[in-house]
Write a protein that holds these residues in place. Structure first.
Motif, PDB file in Angstrom:
ATOM      1  N   ARG A 242     -60.184 -14.367  38.460  1.00  0.00           N
ATOM      2  CA  ARG A 242     -60.915 -13.520  38.664  1.00  0.00           C
ATOM      3  C   ARG A 242     -61.226 -12.942  37.303  1.00  0.00           C
ATOM      4  O   ARG A 242     -62.143 -12.581  37.001  1.00  0.00           O
ATOM      5  N   VAL A 243     -60.167 -12.804  36.453  1.00  0.00           N
ATOM      6  CA  VAL A 243     -60.137 -12.031  35.171  1.00  0.00           C
ATOM      7  C   VAL A 243     -61.182 -12.846  34.358  1.00  0.00           C
ATOM      8  O   VAL A 243     -61.988 -12.472  33.628  1.00  0.00           O
ATOM      9  N   ILE A 244     -60.669 -14.325  34.139  1.00  0.00           N
ATOM     10  CA  ILE A 244     -61.242 -15.192  33.328  1.00  0.00           C
ATOM     11  C   ILE A 244     -62.617 -15.262  33.512  1.00  0.00           C
ATOM     12  O   ILE A 244     -63.740 -15.297  32.932  1.00  0.00           O
ATOM     13  N   GLU A 245     -63.000 -15.504  34.995  1.00  0.00           N
ATOM     14  CA  GLU A 245     -64.294 -15.794  35.462  1.00  0.00           C
ATOM     15  C   GLU A 245     -65.436 -14.537  35.430  1.00  0.00           C
ATOM     16  O   GLU A 245     -66.799 -14.754  35.542  1.00  0.00           O
ATOM     17  N   SER A 246     -64.944 -13.567  35.258  1.00  0.00           N
ATOM     18  CA  SER A 246     -65.440 -12.139  34.969  1.00  0.00           C
ATOM     19  C   SER A 246     -66.567 -12.048  33.839  1.00  0.00           C
ATOM     20  O   SER A 246     -67.774 -11.510  33.993  1.00  0.00           O
ATOM     21  N   GLY A 247     -66.361 -13.195  32.976  1.00  0.00           N
ATOM     22  CA  GLY A 247     -67.065 -13.292  31.822  1.00  0.00           C
ATOM     23  C   GLY A 247     -67.249 -11.978  30.834  1.00  0.00           C
ATOM     24  O   GLY A 247     -68.200 -11.968  29.830  1.00  0.00           O
ATOM     25  N   ILE A 248     -66.098 -10.845  31.070  1.00  0.00           N
ATOM     26  CA  ILE A 248     -66.216  -9.721  30.190  1.00  0.00           C
ATOM     27  C   ILE A 248     -65.416  -9.842  28.938  1.00  0.00           C
ATOM     28  O   ILE A 248     -65.778  -9.392  28.042  1.00  0.00           O
ATOM     29  N   TYR A 249     -64.478 -10.705  29.128  1.00  0.00           N
ATOM     30  CA  TYR A 249     -63.387 -10.887  28.021  1.00  0.00           C
ATOM     31  C   TYR A 249     -63.479 -12.257  27.575  1.00  0.00           C
ATOM     32  O   TYR A 249     -64.014 -13.296  28.182  1.00  0.00           O
ATOM     33  N   SER A 250     -63.206 -12.280  26.187  1.00  0.00           N
ATOM     34  CA  SER A 250     -63.277 -13.588  25.598  1.00  0.00           C
ATOM     35  C   SER A 250     -62.137 -13.718  24.523  1.00  0.00           C
ATOM     36  O   SER A 250     -61.878 -12.653  24.191  1.00  0.00           O
ATOM     37  N   LEU A 251     -61.467 -14.920  24.461  1.00  0.00           N
ATOM     38  CA  LEU A 251     -60.421 -14.995  23.409  1.00  0.00           C
ATOM     39  C   LEU A 251     -61.218 -14.734  22.020  1.00  0.00           C
ATOM     40  O   LEU A 251     -62.255 -15.359  21.577  1.00  0.00           O
ATOM     41  N   THR A 252     -60.515 -13.856  21.047  1.00  0.00           N
ATOM     42  CA  THR A 252     -61.004 -13.835  19.658  1.00  0.00           C
ATOM     43  C   THR A 252     -60.948 -15.326  19.066  1.00  0.00           C
ATOM     44  O   THR A 252     -59.847 -16.200  19.248  1.00  0.00           O
ATOM     45  N   PRO A 253     -61.987 -15.446  18.001  1.00  0.00           N
ATOM     46  CA  PRO A 253     -62.008 -16.802  17.230  1.00  0.00           C
ATOM     47  C   PRO A 253     -60.653 -17.283  16.632  1.00  0.00           C
ATOM     48  O   PRO A 253     -60.340 -18.333  16.698  1.00  0.00           O
ATOM     49  N   SER A 254     -59.870 -16.164  16.235  1.00  0.00           N
ATOM     50  CA  SER A 254     -58.821 -16.398  15.497  1.00  0.00           C
ATOM     51  C   SER A 254     -57.656 -15.606  16.069  1.00  0.00           C
ATOM     52  O   SER A 254     -57.806 -14.471  16.505  1.00  0.00           O
ATOM     53  N   PHE A 255     -56.518 -15.884  15.779  1.00  0.00           N
ATOM     54  CA  PHE A 255     -55.433 -15.379  16.606  1.00  0.00           C
ATOM     55  C   PHE A 255     -55.054 -14.210  15.679  1.00  0.00           C
ATOM     56  O   PHE A 255     -54.764 -13.136  16.179  1.00  0.00           O
ATOM     57  N   ALA A 256     -55.385 -14.062  14.248  1.00  0.00           N
ATOM     58  CA  ALA A 256     -55.067 -13.194  13.314  1.00  0.00           C
ATOM     59  C   ALA A 256     -56.068 -11.885  13.680  1.00  0.00           C
ATOM     60  O   ALA A 256     -55.527 -10.625  13.670  1.00  0.00           O
ATOM     61  N   GLU A 257     -57.246 -12.333  14.434  1.00  0.00           N
ATOM     62  CA  GLU A 257     -57.971 -10.954  14.590  1.00  0.00           C
ATOM     63  C   GLU A 257     -57.420 -10.250  15.501  1.00  0.00           C
ATOM     64  O   GLU A 257     -58.079  -9.021  16.026  1.00  0.00           O
ATOM     65  N   LEU A 258     -56.602 -10.388  16.433  1.00  0.00           N
ATOM     66  CA  LEU A 258     -55.956  -9.677  17.504  1.00  0.00           C
ATOM     67  C   LEU A 258     -55.080  -8.451  16.951  1.00  0.00           C
ATOM     68  O   LEU A 258     -54.836  -7.529  17.492  1.00  0.00           O
ATOM     69  N   TRP A 259     -54.601  -8.594  15.824  1.00  0.00           N
ATOM     70  CA  TRP A 259     -53.703  -7.789  14.894  1.00  0.00           C
ATOM     71  C   TRP A 259     -54.162  -7.280  13.684  1.00  0.00           C
ATOM     72  O   TRP A 259     -53.366  -7.167  12.651  1.00  0.00           O
ATOM     73  N   GLY A 265     -57.379   3.180  12.265  1.00  0.00           N
ATOM     74  CA  GLY A 265     -57.203   2.952  13.621  1.00  0.00           C
ATOM     75  C   GLY A 265     -58.370   1.561  13.872  1.00  0.00           C
ATOM     76  O   GLY A 265     -58.855   1.441  13.065  1.00  0.00           O
ATOM     77  N   THR A 266     -57.825   1.025  14.964  1.00  0.00           N
ATOM     78  CA  THR A 266     -58.934  -0.238  15.209  1.00  0.00           C
ATOM     79  C   THR A 266     -59.341  -0.198  16.898  1.00  0.00           C
ATOM     80  O   THR A 266     -58.801   0.502  17.531  1.00  0.00           O
ATOM     81  N   ASP A 267     -60.367  -0.787  17.027  1.00  0.00           N
ATOM     82  CA  ASP A 267     -60.938  -0.987  18.250  1.00  0.00           C
ATOM     83  C   ASP A 267     -60.392  -1.980  19.192  1.00  0.00           C
ATOM     84  O   ASP A 267     -59.824  -2.787  18.574  1.00  0.00           O
ATOM     85  N   PHE A 268     -60.395  -2.044  20.322  1.00  0.00           N
ATOM     86  CA  PHE A 268     -59.914  -3.105  21.397  1.00  0.00           C
ATOM     87  C   PHE A 268     -60.803  -4.492  20.814  1.00  0.00           C
ATOM     88  O   PHE A 268     -61.939  -4.232  20.755  1.00  0.00           O
ATOM     89  N   THR A 269     -60.098  -5.590  20.809  1.00  0.00           N
ATOM     90  CA  THR A 269     -60.692  -6.802  20.689  1.00  0.00           C
ATOM     91  C   THR A 269     -61.233  -7.043  22.103  1.00  0.00           C
ATOM     92  O   THR A 269     -61.185  -6.525  23.273  1.00  0.00           O
ATOM     93  N   THR A 270     -62.164  -8.224  21.937  1.00  0.00           N
ATOM     94  CA  THR A 270     -62.843  -8.752  23.199  1.00  0.00           C
ATOM     95  C   THR A 270     -61.560  -9.347  24.070  1.00  0.00           C
ATOM     96  O   THR A 270     -61.859  -9.666  25.367  1.00  0.00           O
ATOM     97  N   GLU A 271     -60.420  -9.451  23.665  1.00  0.00           N
ATOM     98  CA  GLU A 271     -59.400 -10.191  24.352  1.00  0.00           C
ATOM     99  C   GLU A 271     -58.567  -9.277  25.212  1.00  0.00           C
ATOM    100  O   GLU A 271     -57.902  -9.500  26.144  1.00  0.00           O
ATOM    101  N   ASN A 272     -58.570  -7.980  25.000  1.00  0.00           N
ATOM    102  CA  ASN A 272     -57.813  -6.846  25.624  1.00  0.00           C
ATOM    103  C   ASN A 272     -58.307  -6.628  26.797  1.00  0.00           C
ATOM    104  O   ASN A 272     -59.427  -5.931  27.001  1.00  0.00           O
ATOM    105  N   VAL A 273     -57.485  -6.891  28.020  1.00  0.00           N
ATOM    106  CA  VAL A 273     -58.141  -6.542  29.288  1.00  0.00           C
ATOM    107  C   VAL A 273     -57.501  -5.213  29.495  1.00  0.00           C
ATOM    108  O   VAL A 273     -58.424  -4.376  30.285  1.00  0.00           O
ATOM    109  N   PHE A 274     -56.360  -4.649  29.172  1.00  0.00           N
ATOM    110  CA  PHE A 274     -56.093  -3.254  29.191  1.00  0.00           C
ATOM    111  C   PHE A 274     -55.034  -3.046  28.227  1.00  0.00           C
ATOM    112  O   PHE A 274     -54.174  -3.956  27.801  1.00  0.00           O
ATOM    113  N   GLY A 275     -54.930  -1.913  27.468  1.00  0.00           N
ATOM    114  CA  GLY A 275     -53.907  -1.478  26.489  1.00  0.00           C
ATOM    115  C   GLY A 275     -54.105   0.145  26.308  1.00  0.00           C
ATOM    116  O   GLY A 275     -55.059   0.645  26.765  1.00  0.00           O
ATOM    117  N   MET A 276     -53.211   0.487  25.507  1.00  0.00           N
ATOM    118  CA  MET A 276     -53.224   1.855  24.881  1.00  0.00           C
ATOM    119  C   MET A 276     -53.833   2.104  23.519  1.00  0.00           C
ATOM    120  O   MET A 276     -53.743   1.129  22.668  1.00  0.00           O
TER     121      MET A 276
END
Length: 453
Positions: A242-259, A265-276
């Protein structure tokens, strides 16, 4: 229990959030006039998020505890905090300060959620707003009961879930101390069911998009984690799907973009389903505090340099795997680059985990809901520049999960659910369960201590 739950409830529940979260400044709301209006309920809900964001809760300490617990195979812990050192080396005692502070902060936050749920009749602006407030409060409470029972109770399936003590379930606001205030521990099964019930209803009420607050997919993602812990693979698979098929989230193109390291400060990436969310004005990232280190040539880095990553861990990555190079060498020590940013947001659940969960559940069940297991695993592998697999085993899937989610807080849960070991200690050893805080035992005669303490 009285000290950390009841007394805190009467003094802190109605304090406005201690830090800014895009609401008008409010000094405090007295108990006499608390929760009389929709605005009061909104302030208290923001206060519940603020509690969830605290360093001792999902601001990082819960994740750090789950990573450090008996993890001397991968991490050399050199910090000076005795409580964390005892966790890392499995030398905990009942007065452990990290167990104490996480327990108290989590129950404080649960009580804030309970106050919101008790005053939903004051939310009259729209049904959608009322539903969202209820869903968010239930989400926060459900997440915390799940995290607490994992830390302080036996693993699911370690004996009788209906008899093993979990943690106390408190569902109503606490306004005074009575004999009923001295609660007992509910069973592991009861706590799991409470979390499931809260999160299931939360999923039905929450919107698909909700800024960085709880969403429908966030509730489904936690339900997927719970089901995976229980070995309920069909439910875990379907919730992850259900999370994957929601279409709201997507993997970042590269692993480094997550961090990304950003001094502001940084904004949440398209991959963060939930965080602080962590900013220069608000929030703390405990994963950065303990796993990070300050590097003069890289602005925005910080940390106590407590958790050095051992070569034995790095050797587990395939040649060419980008994740195997995602470490920072400082002198003779190595650190993960995941948590170098002082103001990096704390990711609680990423979309990548949902692909890994769907792959594992489909493999165990012999199904291909959403995708085949090998294709889901290759999606994760492709991003870090390693070759596709043409066939797959359960060990391949579990290994991919281990490497992808390393040092993010899921290690101990995976060890316990797969019946593994931590530094040679069996998954069901009492050493891998936190003690009920001594001060709770001291004031509440109805609480029983965990084995070994």
């Amino acid at each position: 229990m009285r000290i950390s739950i009841i007394a805190i409830a009467l003094t802190a529940i109605f304090a406005s959030c201690e830090k800014g979260l895009n609401i008008e400044p409010t000094a405090s709301i007295s108990a006499e006039r608390a929760l009389l209006t929709e605005s009061d309920v909104r302030v208290t809900l923001i206060g519940a998020y603020d509690g969830l964001q605290r360093a001792t809760v999902l601001g990082g300490d819960i994740q750090v505890i789950n990573e450090l617990l008996g993890n001397t195979d991968n991490i050399r812990f050199t910090g000076t905090f005795a409580g964390l050192s005892d966790i890392a080396f499995l030398e905990m005692s009942a007065p452990n300060t990290f167990a104490r502070d996480t327990w108290a902060a989590a129950y404080n936050t649960i009580l804030r959620s309970n106050y919101v749920l008790s005053a939903l009749d004051k939310v009259t602006s729209s049904q959608a707003t009322k539903d969202r407030f209820e869903g968010e409060a239930l989400f926060i409470r459900g997440v915390l009961y799940f995290e607490l029972v994992k830390l302080f109770g036996k693993a699911w399936g370690d004996g009788d879930n209906n008899a093993n003590p979990g943690v106390p379930i408190i569902l109503a606001p606490t306004t005074s101390v009575t004999p009923e205030s001295y609660v007992s521990r509910n069973s592991v099964a009861q706590v799991y069911q409470r979390a499931i019930d809260d999160l299931t209803r939360a999923e039905s009420l929450l919107p698909a998009r909700n800024s960085f607050y709880a969403t429908k997919a966030a509730a489904a993602a936690v339900l997927s984690r719970i089901a995976l812990m229980q070995g309920d693979y069909a439910t875990a698979r379907d919730a992850a799907n259900r999370v994957i098929e929601s279409g709201i989230y997507s993997l970042t193109p590269s692993f480094a973009e997550l961090w990304v390291i950003n001094p502001n400060g940084t904004d949440f990436t398209t991959e963060n389903v939930f965080g602080m969310k962590v900013t220069v004005q608000d929030g703390t990232n405990s994963l950065n505090t303990y796993f990070g280190t300050g590097i003069g040539s890289i602005p925005g880095t910080a940390g106590r340099s407590d958790c050095k990553i051992l070569q034995a861990h790095i050797d587990k990555y395939e040649d060419g795997d980008f994740r195997g190079d995602f470490f920072q060498q400082v002198g003779s020590f190595t650190y993960t680059r995941k948590h170098l940013s002082r103001f990096g947001n704390v990711a609680y659940i990423r979309l990548a985990e949902m692909y890994l969960t769907r792959a594992e559940a489909n493999f165990r069940l012999g199904t291909s809901v959403g995708n085949t297991p090998v294709d889901d695993i290759n999606i994760i592998r492709n991003r870090v520049n390693i070759a596709d697999l043409t066939t797959i085993t359960l060990n391949d899937i579990l290994n991919e999960r281990y490497l992808e989610l390393a040092f993010e807080g899921e290690r101990m849960a995976d060890i316990k659910r797969t019946r593994g070991t931590a530094d040679g200690i069996a998954w069901n050893s009492p050493l891998l369960i936190l003690p009920i805080p001594q001060r709770e035992i001291d004031v509440n005669p109805n609480l029983v201590q965990n084995e070994g303490y």
